[in-house]
Write an enzyme that holds these catalytic residues in place. Structure first.
Site, PDB file in Angstrom:
ATOM      1  N   ASP A 149      56.479  32.233  38.252  1.00 36.43           N
ATOM      2  CA  ASP A 149      57.759  32.784  38.673  1.00 36.43           C
ATOM      3  C   ASP A 149      58.314  33.648  37.546  1.00 36.43           C
ATOM      4  O   ASP A 149      58.262  33.264  36.368  1.00 36.43           O
ATOM      5  CB  ASP A 149      58.728  31.637  38.990  1.00 36.43           C
ATOM      6  N   ASP A 170      60.189  44.445  39.512  1.00 35.34           N
ATOM      7  CA  ASP A 170      59.755  44.998  40.807  1.00 35.34           C
ATOM      8  C   ASP A 170      59.304  43.857  41.712  1.00 35.34           C
ATOM      9  O   ASP A 170      58.279  43.939  42.374  1.00 35.34           O
ATOM     10  CB  ASP A 170      58.623  46.004  40.586  1.00 35.34           C
TER      11      ASP A 170
END
Length: 293
Positions: A149, A170
């Protein structure tokens, strides 16, 4: 039947065959399907492009695309806009990309900044697998890949004292940017791993309902920043002082021989840079406890 009528009929048949053939050619061709946490991850080819997307081959919001005839040319405007952050620092030595996708940014940066270490963080292993198999991504000593993550990686990088000259955000889920990657607290963590005058680049949407709140949140952490807007909005913030226009023009001119072949036009890209407006004090900030779910 007269000869004229026969010629017309044959012409119509040939036109019909041509249209059918063209329709077959333009129909997406599925190359790969793989389960992921976000649904079926599809790789397909259409109109000379290879693309990655979740669930559908007909969704315009595709995750990544490359041109088969020229894989190094950037297909999407937002990737060209994010690459123009090099105008602020043409020679970053360390780059972090959160959200690998088809590795479009990672591959382009590896070519243009050959001495940089590029760390990419991707939460979904299936995406990393597809990037390697179908989009020419090759992890190695300079292109390091972490399945994690994005926020957890940043927190660990802070604990380890790592610093980056450039951080690119992004990361998108099915709907938009995950809420824990938009908050004041997260941006403060990102700022803590930026080197002095390090640059943060974030891909967002111009039509986001959170546009003003995103602006206020970035301004709260970084002060004034650059907006680079076309179909998407790319936020470019600095851990320090924003460079002036003459610096951007100087760096853009020096980079033009490298950026032009991948589809970046110097004058057009510079024209997209504007300074952010100071948001109203009554615009609520995005915080961990108040970010919309």
């Amino acid at each position: 039947m007269s000869r004229a009528a026969l010629r017309i009929m044959l012409t119509l048949i040939l036109i019909s065959i041509s249209l059918y053939t063209l329709q077959l050619y333009n129909r997406p061709k599925l190359l790969h399907s793989q389960d992921s946490a976000f649904g079926a991850l599809l790789v397909f080819e259409e109109n000379g492009e290879r693309c990655m997307n979740f669930e559908s081959m007909h969704d315009l919001g595709r995750q990544s695309c490359i041109r088969l005839a020229n894989p190094k040319q950037l297909v999407f405007a937002y990737t060209r806009m994010m690459m123009s952050a090099l105008y602020l620092n043409p020679h970053p030595k360390s780059i972090l990309i959160i959200g690998l996708g088809g590795a479009t940014l990672a591959n382009a940066l590896a070519d243009i900044v050959p001495n940089a270490i590029i760390d990419s963080v991707e939460i979904e292993p299936a995406v990393a697998n597809v990037a390697e198999q179908y989009f020419y991504y090759q992890p190695g000593p300079r292109q390091r890949l972490f399945i994690d993550d994005g926020r957890r990686y940043v927190e660990q990088a802070k604990q380890q004292g790592l610093q980056y000259d450039m951080v690119m955000l992004d990361a998108f889920d099915v709907d938009y940017i995950p809420v824990h990657l938009m908050s004041v607290e997260f941006l403060q963590q990102v700022k803590s791993i930026l080197s002095p005058d390090g640059i943060l680049i974030a891909n967002t949407f111009t039509d986001s309902t959170l546009y003003q709140q995103e602006s206020a949140t970035y301004a709260h952490v970084f002060g004034q920043f650059f907006n680079v807007e076309l179909d998407n909005r790319v936020i470019i913030a600095v851990n320090g002082t924003l460079p002036n226009l003459s610096t951007l023009v100087h760096n853009a001119t020096a980079l033009a021989p490298q950026l032009t072949p991948i589809g970046i036009n110097l004058e057009e890209s510079l024209s997209l840079f504007t300074l952010s407006n100071v948001p109203n004090d009554d615009v609520p900030l995005l915080r961990d406890l108040t970010a919309p779910r």
